[in-house]
Design a protein around this motif. Sequence first.
Motif, PDB file in Angstrom:
ATOM      1  N   GLU A  23     -72.616 -56.220 -12.668  1.00 27.75           N
ATOM      2  CA  GLU A  23     -72.599 -55.780 -14.061  1.00 27.75           C
ATOM      3  C   GLU A  23     -71.772 -56.727 -14.917  1.00 27.75           C
ATOM      4  O   GLU A  23     -72.154 -57.081 -16.042  1.00 27.75           O
ATOM      5  N   LEU A  24     -70.616 -57.143 -14.391  1.00 30.68           N
ATOM      6  CA  LEU A  24     -69.697 -57.982 -15.158  1.00 30.68           C
ATOM      7  C   LEU A  24     -70.176 -59.427 -15.255  1.00 30.68           C
ATOM      8  O   LEU A  24     -70.124 -60.040 -16.332  1.00 30.68           O
ATOM      9  N   PHE A  25     -70.656 -59.985 -14.152  1.00 22.85           N
ATOM     10  CA  PHE A  25     -70.931 -61.423 -14.124  1.00 22.85           C
ATOM     11  C   PHE A  25     -72.402 -61.787 -14.235  1.00 22.85           C
ATOM     12  O   PHE A  25     -72.729 -62.877 -14.704  1.00 22.85           O
ATOM     13  N   ASP A  26     -73.313 -60.916 -13.806  1.00 21.77           N
ATOM     14  CA  ASP A  26     -74.732 -61.247 -13.842  1.00 21.77           C
ATOM     15  C   ASP A  26     -75.473 -60.517 -14.955  1.00 21.77           C
ATOM     16  O   ASP A  26     -76.117 -61.133 -15.795  1.00 21.77           O
ATOM     17  N   PHE A  27     -75.363 -59.184 -14.959  1.00 22.98           N
ATOM     18  CA  PHE A  27     -76.110 -58.396 -15.933  1.00 22.98           C
ATOM     19  C   PHE A  27     -75.513 -58.496 -17.334  1.00 22.98           C
ATOM     20  O   PHE A  27     -76.226 -58.372 -18.329  1.00 22.98           O
ATOM     21  N   LYS A  28     -74.188 -58.653 -17.418  1.00 27.55           N
ATOM     22  CA  LYS A  28     -73.461 -58.571 -18.694  1.00 27.55           C
ATOM     23  C   LYS A  28     -73.746 -57.226 -19.373  1.00 27.55           C
ATOM     24  O   LYS A  28     -73.836 -57.119 -20.596  1.00 27.55           O
ATOM     25  N   LEU A  29     -73.900 -56.212 -18.539  1.00 24.27           N
ATOM     26  CA  LEU A  29     -74.198 -54.853 -18.987  1.00 24.27           C
ATOM     27  C   LEU A  29     -73.553 -53.903 -17.990  1.00 24.27           C
ATOM     28  O   LEU A  29     -73.793 -54.005 -16.791  1.00 24.27           O
ATOM     29  N   MET A  30     -72.708 -52.998 -18.475  1.00 23.44           N
ATOM     30  CA  MET A  30     -71.929 -52.167 -17.554  1.00 23.44           C
ATOM     31  C   MET A  30     -71.999 -50.695 -17.932  1.00 23.44           C
ATOM     32  O   MET A  30     -71.854 -50.333 -19.107  1.00 23.44           O
ATOM     33  N   GLN A  31     -72.236 -49.868 -16.925  1.00 24.83           N
ATOM     34  CA  GLN A  31     -72.051 -48.422 -17.083  1.00 24.83           C
ATOM     35  C   GLN A  31     -70.550 -48.217 -16.934  1.00 24.83           C
ATOM     36  O   GLN A  31     -70.006 -48.303 -15.839  1.00 24.83           O
ATOM     37  N   SER A  32     -69.859 -47.960 -18.051  1.00 24.70           N
ATOM     38  CA  SER A  32     -68.393 -48.081 -18.076  1.00 24.70           C
ATOM     39  C   SER A  32     -67.643 -46.800 -17.729  1.00 24.70           C
ATOM     40  O   SER A  32     -66.416 -46.789 -17.759  1.00 24.70           O
ATOM     41  N   ASP A  33     -68.364 -45.715 -17.403  1.00 24.64           N
ATOM     42  CA  ASP A  33     -67.692 -44.462 -17.078  1.00 24.64           C
ATOM     43  C   ASP A  33     -67.694 -44.267 -15.563  1.00 24.64           C
ATOM     44  O   ASP A  33     -68.730 -43.956 -14.972  1.00 24.64           O
ATOM     45  N   PRO A  34     -66.533 -44.415 -14.899  1.00 20.42           N
ATOM     46  CA  PRO A  34     -66.492 -44.318 -13.435  1.00 20.42           C
ATOM     47  C   PRO A  34     -66.278 -42.899 -12.918  1.00 20.42           C
ATOM     48  O   PRO A  34     -65.835 -42.712 -11.779  1.00 20.42           O
ATOM     49  N   ASN A  35     -66.570 -41.891 -13.735  1.00 16.41           N
ATOM     50  CA  ASN A  35     -66.444 -40.513 -13.290  1.00 16.41           C
ATOM     51  C   ASN A  35     -67.233 -40.314 -12.000  1.00 16.41           C
ATOM     52  O   ASN A  35     -68.403 -40.682 -11.914  1.00 16.41           O
ATOM     53  N   PHE A  36     -66.599 -39.700 -10.994  1.00 15.64           N
ATOM     54  CA  PHE A  36     -67.270 -39.521  -9.707  1.00 15.64           C
ATOM     55  C   PHE A  36     -68.602 -38.781  -9.847  1.00 15.64           C
ATOM     56  O   PHE A  36     -69.527 -38.992  -9.059  1.00 15.64           O
ATOM     57  N   ALA A  37     -68.709 -37.883 -10.833  1.00 11.39           N
ATOM     58  CA  ALA A  37     -69.924 -37.090 -10.999  1.00 11.39           C
ATOM     59  C   ALA A  37     -71.135 -37.955 -11.344  1.00 11.39           C
ATOM     60  O   ALA A  37     -72.276 -37.495 -11.237  1.00 11.39           O
ATOM     61  N   ASN A  38     -70.906 -39.206 -11.747  1.00 11.86           N
ATOM     62  CA  ASN A  38     -72.008 -40.095 -12.097  1.00 11.86           C
ATOM     63  C   ASN A  38     -72.623 -40.785 -10.884  1.00 11.86           C
ATOM     64  O   ASN A  38     -73.542 -41.598 -11.030  1.00 11.86           O
ATOM     65  N   TYR A  39     -72.092 -40.489  -9.696  1.00 13.36           N
ATOM     66  CA  TYR A  39     -72.610 -41.085  -8.466  1.00 13.36           C
ATOM     67  C   TYR A  39     -72.870 -39.981  -7.437  1.00 13.36           C
ATOM     68  O   TYR A  39     -72.038 -39.115  -7.222  1.00 13.36           O
ATOM     69  N   ARG A  40     -74.054 -40.025  -6.828  1.00 14.82           N
ATOM     70  CA  ARG A  40     -74.361 -39.154  -5.698  1.00 14.82           C
ATOM     71  C   ARG A  40     -74.917 -40.030  -4.586  1.00 14.82           C
ATOM     72  O   ARG A  40     -75.208 -41.213  -4.808  1.00 14.82           O
ATOM     73  N   TYR A  41     -75.064 -39.487  -3.393  1.00 16.54           N
ATOM     74  CA  TYR A  41     -75.547 -40.326  -2.304  1.00 16.54           C
ATOM     75  C   TYR A  41     -76.426 -39.523  -1.357  1.00 16.54           C
ATOM     76  O   TYR A  41     -76.360 -38.292  -1.307  1.00 16.54           O
ATOM     77  N   ASP A  42     -77.264 -40.249  -0.632  1.00 17.84           N
ATOM     78  CA  ASP A  42     -78.128 -39.667   0.390  1.00 17.84           C
ATOM     79  C   ASP A  42     -77.439 -39.874   1.735  1.00 17.84           C
ATOM     80  O   ASP A  42     -77.256 -41.023   2.169  1.00 17.84           O
TER      81      ASP A  42
END
Length: 439
Positions: A277-296
Amino acid sequence: MSDPREKGLSVPASRLGRLTRLGSMTAGVAGNMALGGMAQLGRGQRPDWRGLLLTPANVTRIADQLAKMRGAAMKIGQLVSMDTGDVLPPELAQIMGRLRDDAHFMPPSQLKKLLGSQWPDGWLRQFARFDVRPIAAASIGQVHRAQLRDGRDLAIKVQYPGVAQSIDSDVANVGSLIKMSGMLPKGFLIDPYLAEATQQLHEETDYLREADCLNRFRKLLAGVEGFVLPAVHEDWSTQTILAMDFIEGRPIEEAVEQDQTQRDLIMRRLVDLTLKELFDFKLMQSDPNFANYRYDPISSEIILLDFGATREISDDISELYRLMFGAGLQQDHKSLEELCVTIGFINKNTPKNHREQVMEMIHLAFEGLRVPMFDFADTTLTQRIQAMGETLARDGFVPPAVPMDVLYLQRKFGGMFLLGARLRAKLPVADMLAPYIEG
């Protein structure tokens, strides 16, 4: 005793209603402080305003009222409460810490009225099922699971009424509360940060913008192993409703139950995504709230959610961080200090002793990252840095006004570190950084 959130609680939608609630809360807190201060004066003591603000009664009053209001008022509280190197003192985080839990949700009657104002008449007949109890409720909106008669399984994010229209007044009132606390460092100007928070919140309440950001990330991560993102259903999305695929998954924190290899794999993917996000996309989802990530738990694939806080990263900031990481890992202290000045961590007005302490903290952080395998669960280093930061604060250090992109980046890094610590992950962070540092 039953939780009032079990039945839902209407969101105050009018500006006047929200202003009255915030004003009442602030007056009540001020009244409690005044009474406590008078009692201390009566005993011949100098009033301890910090202690008077942080009484259990005041903490409960503030957190409960912001949770009931939702919207910008609660969002600011959540931002303050995150232990990710925020610019505000830790005392305020005690007040807001309770706001990290799910918010109250709208009662079905208010939900139905809101959906009816956004969707065509008879919309409910097109659904085979619509669960009125949300699967998640946060500061700006709540999420419902539903199934259309055509078979599509949806997660529908519904914005609370009146939230977008009340952002400016909510932020101004919460800012007044923070200023009233008397806990800001002398000379620290919070107004620019409140202005930026206002702008960010206006962006986050534009669900069409969020849909666009989600679609951009779906394209950027197409073919990248380990990530799953929901597709947007434009026919059921509006400015305040976002319809997406429902994707089954477990809360990311529950990955701690997996073995070390799986935990490390999950965390490696998230750290590498942050670097992309920082170096390639130059686009970041900036909220690191745990609720924004789930996993299988079977595939260890990570489900990415909530792109309302997506931000563009300028080429200049990206390059400065590339150079800073390189200087820090290569122990080029002179270049590292110059870069820290350019980025804004210190400036020409920072007293020499404070400048030296800030740089010592940064050197310590890079010392930890240089090890072959960084152990996120080892708190020795973080405790040392935290103790140094507290010493700086007591000594009157005033953080310079850094660019907001830098604050968002630091917040994202801090959130990733907290998640890594929660999962007890071990990663070769320096090796992961090397390809980006080499350009």
